[in-house]
Write an enzyme that holds these catalytic residues in place. Structure first.
Site, PDB file in Angstrom:
ATOM      1  N   ARG A 101      44.249  26.294  38.615  1.00  0.00           N
ATOM      2  CA  ARG A 101      43.672  27.452  38.682  1.00  0.00           C
ATOM      3  C   ARG A 101      42.422  27.725  37.694  1.00  0.00           C
ATOM      4  O   ARG A 101      41.367  28.339  37.867  1.00  0.00           O
ATOM      5  CB  ARG A 101      44.398  28.593  38.824  1.00  0.00           C
ATOM      6  N   ASP A 162      53.642  35.229  47.203  1.00  0.00           N
ATOM      7  CA  ASP A 162      54.712  34.766  46.406  1.00  0.00           C
ATOM      8  C   ASP A 162      56.105  35.652  46.809  1.00  0.00           C
ATOM      9  O   ASP A 162      57.126  34.765  46.774  1.00  0.00           O
ATOM     10  CB  ASP A 162      54.275  35.064  44.847  1.00  0.00           C
ATOM     11  N   HIS A 190      49.602  35.107  39.667  1.00  0.00           N
ATOM     12  CA  HIS A 190      49.817  34.402  40.713  1.00  0.00           C
ATOM     13  C   HIS A 190      49.253  32.861  40.504  1.00  0.00           C
ATOM     14  O   HIS A 190      48.128  32.199  40.434  1.00  0.00           O
ATOM     15  CB  HIS A 190      48.791  34.744  42.049  1.00  0.00           C
TER      16      HIS A 190
END
Ligand code: NAD
Ligand code: LMR
Length: 328
Positions: A101, A162, A190
């Site tokens: 990410r 999640d 996240h």
């Protein structure tokens, strides 16, 4: 149909999450079966994306949804966010195989600065914003910081996927139904550092911690399975999760708008200092929702193992925030 239509903006509307999301919003699954909606859809100006968006709109029309009071296609956030009551910021560059990410941070920072400014300029003053596009917490933070005239608390990030993933794993482990699981939460970012915490969770009223009674399973199986589920789906599908992500976005917005009936849900929200998380950090917390507002569940005991996990995910988020400071 007596209710006034509300305006729902969705970015990245021609993408794979968009395709799994729009039809459910238009059918009333997000805001209720009595709430008409006007969809304000944003895509990049690129001809291919705009054509794909036209195709999606044709399909929306062909569903003849009674609650769909209008659909607009836009390439400019200042038009797409005009007077919007809800904004689902999905459009971003998805992570491909082998990417983390963090690699996406800089590219996405530009998108969310511009969109935060546009929301600030033209959206409803009560707009509820959900950021799905990754890195979701930091993108929500950037949008929030770029919209100083809107309430900071109205900028949220999606950790519901999640939460749902954790619930599903716990249902399988305990041999109970996922719908019976209560008081679960996922703290933090996240990302694989998230901390899915079942210490307070129950299934059919029984303590899941007592039923499982296996800290090795928690640390070595449960947490990595939930934390790396997105990567596992990318490895299997060659594409990131879409239907489950859209489903989580519906769950997040529905509970925020219509209430969670006292149940805990997980939302990524700006901290006010709860649990020692510095104010302003967009962090996954347990919340309850009622009357269109969320409230962080306070007073939970944080043991040494949990504190260590929370510190790790907080440090990652603060690193991401530091990485975008110069852009704000
Ligand atoms: P996708 O590539 O299929 O679709 C993204 C769409 O966004 C594309 O159509 C693209 O043209 C559009 N887009 C890009 N920049 C835009 C901009 N500035 N304005 C408007 N539209 C823009 O991707 P996807 O699978 O739909 O995933 C979207 C995002 O959601 C990704 O960042 C992905 O990593 C993220 N995601 C988050 C979660 C979560 O739990 N938070 C879960 C799954 C996916
Ligand atoms: C997910 O959790 O499925 C998404 O955030 C996609 C990813 O990059 O993991």
């Amino acid at each position: 149909m007596s209710k006034t239509p509300v305006r729902v903006a969705v970015t990245g509307a021609a993408g794979q999450i968009g395709y799994a999301l729009l039809f459910r919003i238009a059918s009333g699954e997000m805001l209720g079966k009595d709430q008409p909606v006007i969809l304000q859809l944003l895509e990049i100006p690129d001809e291919k994306a705009q054509n794909a968006l036209k195709g999606v709109i044709m399909e929306l029309e062909d569903c003849a949804f009674p609650l769909l009071a209008g659909v607009e296609a836009h390439s400019d956030p200042l038009q797409a966010f005009k007077d919007t009551d809800y904004a689902l910021l999905v459009g971003a560059r998805p992570r491909g195989p082998g990417m983390e990410r963090a690699d996406l941070l800089a590219a996405n920072a530009q998108i969310f600065t511009a969109q935060g400014k546009a929301l600030n300029a033209v959206a409803s003053r009560n707009v509820k914003v959900l950021v799905v596009g990754n890195p979701a917490n930091t993108n929500a933070y950037i949008a929030m910081k770029s919209a100083p005239d809107l309430p900071a608390k109205n900028f949220t990030a999606m950790l519901r996927l999640d939460h749902n993933r954790a619930a599903s794993q716990l249902a399988a482990k305990t041999g109970t139904k996922v719908g019976d699981i209560k008081k679960l939460t996922v703290w933090g970012n996240h990302s694989p550092t998230m901390y899915a915490d079942y210490r307070f969770a129950t299934t059919n009223g029984q303590s899941i911690k007592d039923l499982v009674n296996d800290q090795v399973w928690n640390a070595d199986t449960f947490l990595p399975t939930v934390g790396k589920r997105g990567a596992a789906i990318i490895a299997a599908r060659g594409l990131s999760s879409a239907a489950s992500a859209a489903n989580a976005a519906i769950d997040h917005m529905r509970d925020w708008a219509l209430g969670s009936n006292g149940e805990w849900v997980t939302m990524g929200v700006p901290s006010n200092g709860e649990y020692g998380i510095p104010a302003g950090v967009v962090f996954g917390f347990p919340v309850t929702t009622a009357g269109g507002e969320y409230k962080i569940v306070e007073g939970l005991e944080i043991d040494a193992f949990s504190q260590e996990r929370i510190n790790i995910t907080l440090a990652e988020l603060q690193g991401e925030q530091d990485g975008v400071k110069h852009l704000l």
